[in-house]
Design a protein around this motif. Structure first.
Motif, PDB file in Angstrom:
ATOM      1  N   ASP A 115      -0.472   9.828  46.359  1.00 14.69           N
ATOM      2  CA  ASP A 115       0.413  11.057  46.006  1.00 14.69           C
ATOM      3  C   ASP A 115       0.819  11.777  47.184  1.00 14.69           C
ATOM      4  N   THR A 239       5.200  13.408  38.570  1.00 14.76           N
ATOM      5  CA  THR A 239       4.313  12.953  39.070  1.00 14.76           C
ATOM      6  C   THR A 239       4.792  11.344  39.696  1.00 14.76           C
ATOM      7  N   LEU A 243       4.880   9.824  43.629  1.00 22.99           N
ATOM      8  CA  LEU A 243       3.906   8.562  44.331  1.00 22.99           C
ATOM      9  C   LEU A 243       4.680   7.865  45.234  1.00 22.99           C
ATOM     10  N   PRO A 277      -2.579  14.110  39.899  1.00 19.71           N
ATOM     11  CA  PRO A 277      -2.542  14.749  41.025  1.00 19.71           C
ATOM     12  C   PRO A 277      -3.822  15.468  41.193  1.00 19.71           C
TER      13      PRO A 277
END
Length: 280
Positions: A115, A239, A243, A277
């Motif tokens: 992340d 999200t 990544l 995360p």
């Protein structure tokens, strides 16, 4: 002070901060966002409250990360526009399968999904083979890949060119923190800078001119690796946008053969943090 005025001041300060960070003028931002310099000036000073669409356009014009775009919308009094989905959520099922295929395709070359704070989301079997022997405490969730690489109880003692390669990692993190400020990244940088050797005064003989290779001792011999970073360029989910796929590729045929010997069979990837995360 009214609530609207307070919101305008908070939004204006945040927009000015992003514009300063991106090193663009009010005039350039206005041109990118399809408005006037006067309007941008009024928004930054809190004299004008922009509509929801204008907030999004200004954020897009400065390439503000999706998470921070939501924060700008909240500061202006609007609901967030970008969804944040847990990595294990069924809505990301197709993405997880696609990433699994990519990770499997990289075997026997190590690859990880991280992340924005460099915390591990999942890894292929080759990466697990690479970090075999790292102290167990460093592999407790959330696992931070940068820490595993540079910690004295991680891979650091095995890295032949640690003084040069460590600063390659630190500088990359610092560049990311400058583009997208984040408390966790700032804390991680402080920690890592206290762990790594002094910065070398000159480029080492192993520098390739375009990248710094990782020279890593392993039970099958020295590995010479190049690292690459890939991200989703069209993501509209927080999200997914955060990544990163980091892959370690062999620099020569000897390393390719040794990686095949190090990880002869793919082990299933794992997600030590399946719900998304870590908290700031």
């Amino acid at each position: 002070m009214t609530t609207e005025t307070a919101r305008g001041g908070e939004l204006g300060e945040a927009l000015r901060g992003w514009r300063t960070r991106r090193r663009i003028s009010q005039l350039e931002l206005a041109a990118r966002a399809g408005t006037t310099q006067r309007h941008v000036s009024f928004i930054e000073s809190g004299r004008s409250t922009p509509g929801r669409t204008m907030v999004v356009r200004l954020a897009e014009a400065m390439n503000v990360p999706l998470r921070e775009r939501n924060a700008l919308l909240l500061a202006a009094g609007y609901a967030p526009a970008y969804r944040e989905t847990g990595f294990a959520d069924p809505h990301l099922g197709a993405v997880r399968k696609a990433l699994e295929r990519v990770m499997e395709a990289h075997h026997p070359y190590p690859a990880v999904i991280i992340d924005r704070g460099a915390d591990l989301v999942t890894a292929n079997g080759a990466f697990h083979a690479l970090i075999d022997g790292v102290e167990a405490s460093l592999l407790e969730a959330p696992v931070n890949v940068a820490r595993v690489l540079l910690h004295p109880r991680g891979l650091a003692p095995r890295i032949e060119n640690l003084d040069e390669w460590a600063w390659h990692v630190v500088d990359a993190l610092r560049d990311e923190a400058a583009r997208n400020p984040h408390r966790r990244t700032a804390r991680l940088l402080t920690e890592l800078e206290g762990l790594v050797p002094d910065r070398p005064r000159r480029v080492g003989p192993e520098h390739l001119g375009f990248a710094v290779p990782l020279r890593l001792r392993s039970r099958v011999g020295e590995l010479r690796l190049l690292s690459t970073l890939t991200h989703f360029g069209t993501a509209v989910d927080v999200t997914l946008a955060e990544l990163r796929l980091e892959a370690f590729l062999p620099l020569d045929e000897e390393t390719a053969d040794r990686l095949s010997a190090l990880a002869p069979r793919a082990r299933p990837g794992r997600s030590p943090r399946p719900d998304g995360p870590a908290a700031d």
